[in-house]
Design a protein around this motif. Structure first.
Motif, short mmCIF file in Angstrom:
data_model
loop_
_atom_site.label_atom_id
_atom_site.label_comp_id
_atom_site.label_asym_id
_atom_site.label_seq_id
_atom_site.Cartn_x
_atom_site.Cartn_y
_atom_site.Cartn_z
N ASP A 117 0.83 -1.20 0.00
CA ASP A 117 0.00 0.00 0.00
C ASP A 117 0.86 1.26 0.00
N LYS A 118 1.94 1.23 0.78
CA LYS A 118 2.84 2.39 0.84
C LYS A 118 3.47 2.67 -0.52
N LEU A 119 3.96 1.63 -1.18
CA LEU A 119 4.61 1.82 -2.47
C LEU A 119 3.61 2.17 -3.57
N LEU A 120 2.39 1.65 -3.43
CA LEU A 120 1.34 1.99 -4.38
C LEU A 120 1.03 3.48 -4.31
N TRP A 121 0.93 4.01 -3.09
CA TRP A 121 0.66 5.43 -2.93
C TRP A 121 1.85 6.29 -3.34
N ALA A 122 3.06 5.75 -3.21
CA ALA A 122 4.23 6.50 -3.64
C ALA A 122 4.18 6.80 -5.13
N GLY A 123 3.56 5.91 -5.90
CA GLY A 123 3.42 6.13 -7.35
C GLY A 123 1.99 6.32 -7.78
#
Length: 371
Positions: A87-93
């Motif tokens: 979820d964190k990496l998804l929101w980062a991009g």
């Protein structure tokens, strides 16, 4: 705690270029190599997990670039918190969306985290997920491409069966469907009625052509007709599935859970074919599998048998895993095939390690690390 993430971009050559219907109809060039994005995640206790994604013909440089931009978000994280990290990496991009290149880059990371989690538990990934079986039915695709003369296709099919593979898939979808029927009939006559045979049109037909072909081959007892229509034509696939006795398989080109939801809700496939790297990793794949199981459907994952053997073993319904050996040279280990089945490796995690010679195919690499 995660202390480093190392990424590599590899171009793994095929022994000879192959052509499917997308080449026969002039939409793509022959496939000569597979581009692979690898990810090795290391923790402060010295353990590491290996994951990978891939592309054909174009896109891996974009995956590599995206991974490079978001990789620092892994550092300092608890590797067991796979959902939180995803979820964190998804929101980062987030500005580039939740499918396609962005999530396919995350797939390499996600697979590495699942591999690491299973390694820490000392279990094969299938066992960590909860296996229903220790082997899965397998069929070969790599011997049935359209550039091969039909005698070669028949010879390679025989060899595959002798090697312990349980089914044979051949490519169709040429401009002249009569030629498809000729080749398919020749293979069926060569193998006999008892060998499971599938066909794959790689999205090249319109609805009328697909229906006529499907009716023409009903007597051949095919396991399925794969991708007869455009991958996003859920309504068309649903009509075919309702009209034909031969099952319909599709889903490999879909790149999100949401796209698979539409496919499943439309009853557009008897065999759903998610692909871990394309759908964004094991985390979203498991969501697709749960939805398919709830709908009473089979799951026959596409390509990357090195990952999918574990996931198919952990799916409640017995299905098929595609045997394509193209990525095998990248790894030290080999999968075991016998009696028509692919055995789940008993090594922890995916049971894979990068071969030393893989560096010869590496085009780029980078590492994100503490300090």
């Amino acid at each position: 705690m995660i202390v480093s993430a190392r990424f590599g971009h590899y171009a793994v050559p095929l022994s000879a270029p192959v052509s499917d219907a997308k080449v026969a109809t002039g939409r793509q060039r022959p496939l000569s190599h597979i581009d692979v994005l690898t990810c090795e995640v290391t923790t402060d206790d010295g353990l590491a997990g290996l994951g990978f994604s891939y592309t054909t013909r174009a896109g891996c440089r974009a995956q590599f670039a995206h991974a490079k931009e978001v990789a620092s978000g892994l550092l300092g994280q608890d590797p067991s918190d796979i959902g939180r990290i995803y979820d964190k990496l998804l929101w980062a991009g987030a500005s580039v969306g939740r499918s396609g290149v962005a999530t396919q880059a995350l797939a390499a990371i996600d697979v590495a985290l699942w591999d690491l989690k299973a390694r820490r538990a000392g279990l094969p990934l299938a066992k960590l997920l909860g296996a229903y079986r220790d082997s899965v039915r397998t069929y070969n695709t790599s011997g049935g491409y359209l550039q091969a003369p039909i005698e070669e296709v028949k010879e390679r099919a025989t060899r595959s069966l002798q090697d312990g593979i349980g089914g044979i898939k051949i490519k169709v979808g040429q401009p002249d469907t009569k030629e498809d029927l000729r080749r398919l009939t020749a293979v069926r006559e060569h193998l006999g009625d008892d060998v499971p045979v599938m066909v794959d049109a790689n999205q090249q037909w319109d609805r009328t052509t697909a229906l006529r072909f499907g009716r023409a081959v009903e007597e051949l007892g095919l396991v399925w007709i794969e991708e007869p229509l455009d991958a996003h034509d859920a309504e068309g696939h649903a009509r075919l599935a309702a009209a034909l006795d031969t099952p319909i398989a599709t889903g490999e080109m879909l790149t999100s859970v949401a796209e698979h939801v539409r496919l499943i809700e439309a009853r557009a496939a008897d065999f759903v074919q998610p692909d871990v790297p394309r759908v964004g990793g094991i985390t979203p794949y498991l969501k697709v599998a749960a939805l398919a199981d709830h709908a009473g459907l089979q799951v026959a994952p596409h390509f990357v048998m090195e990952i999918h053997v574990h996931l198919a073993a952990a799916y409640p319904r017995e299905s098929w895993v595609e045997h394509i050996e193209w990525l095998s040279p990248l790894f030290d280990e080999r999968l075991t095939i016998q009696d028509g089945r692919m055995l789940v490796p008993d090594r922890p995690g995916l049971g894979l390690s990068l071969a030393e010679h893989a560096k010869d195919w590496r085009l780029d690499e980078f590492e994100s690390a503490d300090g």
